[in-house]
Enzyme design. Structure first.
Site, mmCIF file in Angstrom:
data_model
loop_
_atom_site.group_PDB
_atom_site.id
_atom_site.type_symbol
_atom_site.label_atom_id
_atom_site.label_comp_id
_atom_site.label_asym_id
_atom_site.label_seq_id
_atom_site.Cartn_x
_atom_site.Cartn_y
_atom_site.Cartn_z
ATOM 1 N N ASP A 406 -29.552 24.708 -81.776
ATOM 2 C CA ASP A 406 -29.355 24.947 -80.345
ATOM 3 C C ASP A 406 -30.455 25.890 -79.849
ATOM 4 O OD1 ASP A 406 -28.093 25.040 -77.867
ATOM 5 O OD2 ASP A 406 -26.626 26.551 -78.490
ATOM 6 N N GLU A 409 -35.394 25.297 -77.003
ATOM 7 C CA GLU A 409 -36.387 24.861 -75.983
ATOM 8 C C GLU A 409 -37.678 25.675 -76.051
ATOM 9 O OE1 GLU A 409 -33.135 25.387 -75.411
ATOM 10 O OE2 GLU A 409 -32.682 23.245 -75.437
ATOM 11 N N ASP A 484 -25.651 20.934 -71.945
ATOM 12 C CA ASP A 484 -24.448 21.500 -71.312
ATOM 13 C C ASP A 484 -24.081 20.777 -70.017
ATOM 14 O OD1 ASP A 484 -24.456 23.243 -73.412
ATOM 15 O OD2 ASP A 484 -25.316 24.911 -72.280
#
Ligand code: MIG
Length: 798
Positions: A406, A409, A484
């Protein structure tokens, strides 16, 4: 920052007259007066690479996207010239390169139609402040052209009239039109006059795509640094464009079969008793489930590779107990390493100088869940190798089966822009650069390093990784989820188009947070989302804890029953889904197909978003609105059987399809043979003793495949798989099924149950190979019979 392509901006520079031409095997160099060079490589008859240098010199040729296994080679290559242009001809394409300005035009070599043509073509603008160029390309776009692909954009499948950028971004509760979000996949397919071609702009800087938004008949793409370096991929079938792009950027290994089962996730299940309560409930309620997830709270103070002593005092025992009950444990691992001199991972990373630094030397410091963190530079091989070793404890010792990456980015909470500042330095595998260039590949390289760790310590079993961020080619290492999202009907629609879009962007192993991550769905929305989710290659419920429960039993008996029914359907379809995965890794065929991918000749499909094919033969369409008793949907051309009623429908039209809450529109293509396994509570729970084949009659011919193997491990790479290739031929009074088998894996079952669906005649005789089956054995009403040995041919005679 450059927001507009700014064609008219006088700072733009252009190529000049070609003064030199060189050929080196499959690569051509066209050099211009002003130092511009076009390097054109003929990779395949239908694939060219165009690369432009502006200062008489190219950068080191390095790409994270391109697979080392990409197919290369052509049947024909002819180069001629006339006064105005060079002409490059392969068996599929003809390309003109103008001698005055390097502009290209590409034609279909077979019928000479124009496929693509430069408008201004390559040009650039020097970026004094940052160094390098903003590199640009513009192409003419005729009125009828439409555009697809580009990764995870939460928009209408057809991107025409819109502008996008690629910059991996943590996007909590993103919405329709939010851009950019988590992934950067600079590849699109265009269709005009029913012919498809693709463009892959392999540039990891922030890139922009404009599909006739700024100017009606111009399409452009540009990046804020690096080289103009793009691949032109011709079809004319869209499926071939996608398959070629997928071959170029690579496919994954087969996942362990359990990874295609149902997964249950939450932020967070803890402590251990809560995890056990959830898994027990699955077994008690007989809802199949293969994987249970631990989110950040399993760690000690969010330190990666540690376990909370309070919540999970004995992880090894717990993971073993879960595993004995058929649950594979998947844990989250984030990139941020807590600054803590008592913490081994941090200490080692610091000692070995593995963390990213700012331009002038200090470490890149940012706040994430653990507090202040440093971040490994995953773009360095040595760092990836180190990272891989960190998984020994989790995987080899404790027995965790999957890892979920997770925040890669990368996402940072306290820095403007919510990511690393641009000046952060990266190795980029020996091509040192700033974060401007490495940002979009950071998540990919983290996922790769994680994959390496799992592969090493889970061997001889297969690794399973999930990532949030991705660049082109990331599909080689990992599956992905869509970030999300929210528990709204609109997000159900978004999940559907995003998954289709990812599949046509080469990345098939994808799924959404079923039910929505933020907010809580009601039972109806959850049930409808599960119905969609069982057709996505990755099938997981996930939600954020602050909004209430989100398990299959949260919404009352009726919804629980619907959810069970659909998860059971997924488990029955496992051999079908696995075969679909196999076709994806072998041939690059997207596992999900938007209707345009399925039938681009039919222009009705060009603007459809909701209907899609899963695999070769199943058409599904989610219900997207509350209180529905069904919906209208477009059935593509050809004949289809309603999965529930077996009614035969002629496609090519929009139709109403009934679908109360316990149903959804599912159709099977006529002639298909769909393999089914019995329902299991998890993969491997039972020995498969019989393969069921649902045989959908067709007056004509259709082929179907069934791929099976040991469900895990690498024997399949040595030929130890079973591939059954069925050819169905139907006539007015006869149905023949021929089977051709390949591979050396012997399936555990010996019998088949054949369900004949839509047979237009009464059965007089059934022959298996040369033996007749006694008709008494047939349950004629149900058109079901057993075949007690493996066969080469079945004949059903009327
Ligand atoms: O800042 O780990 O997208 O799936 O549950 C939030 C907690 C961090 C974002 C992920 C989500 C995950 C959550 N994470």
């Amino acid at each position: 920052m450059i927001l507009n392509e700014q064609i008219e901006y006088k700072g733009n520079a252009f190529p000049a007259k070609i003064i030199d031409f060189k050929k080196d095997v499959d690569t051509l160099y066209f050099s211009c007066e002003n130092g511009v060079i076009l390097q054109m490589t003929i990779l395949r008859d239908s694939m060219f690479r165009f690369r432009y240098a502006t200062g008489a010199k190219f950068e080191n040729d390095f790409s994270y996207a391109i697979s080392k296994d990409a197919v290369r080679g052509y049947n024909k290559l002819e180069i001629t010239e006339d006064l105005e242009k060079y002409i490059i001809t392969t068996s599929k394409l003809i390309c003109y390169i103008a001698k005055t300005d390097l502009k290209t035009r590409i034609y279909d070599a077979v019928d000479q139609t124009l496929i693509s043509e430069d408008e201004l073509g390559f040009h650039w603008e020097e970026s004094y402040e940052l160094g390098g160029n903003i590199v640009k390309m513009t192409k003419n776009s005729p009125n009828g052209e439409s555009f697809y692909g580009l990764g995870d954009k939460p928009e209408h499948t057809n991107l025409k009239g819109r502008r996008f950028q690629n910059w991996a971004t943590d996007s909590y509760a993103f919405g329709r039109y939010t851009d950019p979000i988590y992934k950067a996949i600079p590849f699109y397919t265009a269709i005009q006059n029913k012919k498809a071609y693709g463009v892959f702009f392999d540039n990891s800087f922030r890139s922009h795509f404009d599909f006739c938004s700024e100017r009606r008949n111009v399409t452009s793409f540009w990046a804020e640094g690096g080289e103009m370096n793009y691949y032109f991929i011709y079809g004319p079938k869209m499926q071939d464009v996608v398959a070629s792009y997928t071959n170029l950027t690579g496919t994954p290994e087969l996942p362990p079969l359990w990874a295609l089962g149902y997964h249950q996730c939450k932020w967070s299940y803890y402590p251990e008793s809560n995890v056990k309560e959830i898994t027990q409930k699955f077994r008690d309620l007989k809802i199949p489930c293969d994987a249970i997830y631990l989110d950040i709270d399993y760690m000690e103070g969010f330190r990666c590779f540690t376990w909370s002593k309070e919540y999970f005092p004995e992880p090894k025992r717990m993971v073993k107990e879960l595993s004995d009950d058929g649950f594979k444990t998947v844990v989250i691992i984030d990139p941020g390493i807590k600054i803590d001199l008592e913490y081994d991972v941090f200490k080692e990373g610091l000692e070995k100088d593995y963390f990213c630094r700012r331009a002038d030397g200090p470490y890149m410091k940012g706040k994430v869940w653990p507090g202040e963190c440093y971040f490994p530079d995953f773009t360095k091989e040595e760092v990836r190798e180190w990272w891989a070793t960190l998984f020994q404890g989790l995987i080899e010792d404790i027995g965790v089966k999957g890892v979920w990456n997770d925040m890669n980015e990368p996402a940072v909470m306290d820095v403007p822009g919510k990511s690393f500042p641009n000046d952060v330095r990266h190795d980029y595998d020996g091509n040192p650069c700033s974060h401007r260039k490495a940002h979009n590949v950071y998540g990919m390289q983290m996922a790769k390093a994680t994959y390496m760790g799992l592969k090493k310590y889970n061997y001889p079993l297969r690794p399973f990784v999930i990532t949030r961020s991705a660049y082109s080619g990331t599909q080689r290492y990992t599956s992905t989820w869509l970030g999300d999202n929210m528990a709204t009907w609109e997000h159900l629609w978004i999940a559907n188009v995003q998954a289709q879009r990812m599949a046509m962007s080469g990345f098939s192993f994808v799924g959404s947070d079923i039910g929505g991550f933020a907010q809580q769905p009601n039972g109806e929305l959850y049930a409808r989302w599960i119905q969609l989710g069982i057709f996505h290659p990755f099938c997981r419920t996930h939600s954020s804890g602050d909004h209430g429960d989100q398990e299959p039993w949260t919404f009352g008996q009726e919804v629980t029953d619907v959810v069970r029914k659909f998860i059971e359907l997924r488990y029955q379809l496992l051999p079908y889904l696995y075969t679909t995965f196999y076709k994806y890794i072998e041939e690059g065929i997207p596992m999900l197909k938007s209707l345009i991918l399925y039938d681009q000749e039919d222009t009705q499909t060009h603007h459809r978003t909701d209907e899609f094919l899963c695999g070769e033969h199943i058409l599904a369409c989610p219900i997207g609105e509350p209180n529905s008793k069904g919906r209208r949907m477009y059935i593509p051309r050809g004949n289809w059987f309603n999965y529930w009623t077996h009614e035969l429908i002629e496609g090519g039209d929009e139709k109403w399809v009934d679908a109360n809450l316990d149903s959804m529109p599912i159709f099977v293509k006529e002639g298909a043979i769909i393999p089914l396994w019995p329902v299991q509570q998890y993969v491997g729970e039972i020995e498969i003793e019989q393969l069921t084949l649902d045989v959908y009659f067709k007056n004509g011919k259709e082929v179907s495949d069934v791929f099976e193997d040991a469900n895990d491990g690498y024997d399949y790479t040595k030929g130890r798989y079973s591939l059954r290739h069925f050819t169905l031929t139907g006539k007015e009074d006869k149905l023949t099924i021929k089977q051709h088998k390949s591979g050396t894996f012997i399936t555990g079952y010996e019998t088949f149950k054949i369900n004949l669906i839509g047979l237009p005649f009464n059965i007089k005789t059934i022959k298996v190979d040369s033996e007749e089956i006694s008709l008494e054995e047939l349950k004629l009403n149900h058109r079901t019979f057993e075949v007690t040995k493996d066969f080469n041919q079945i004949q059903v005679i009327g």
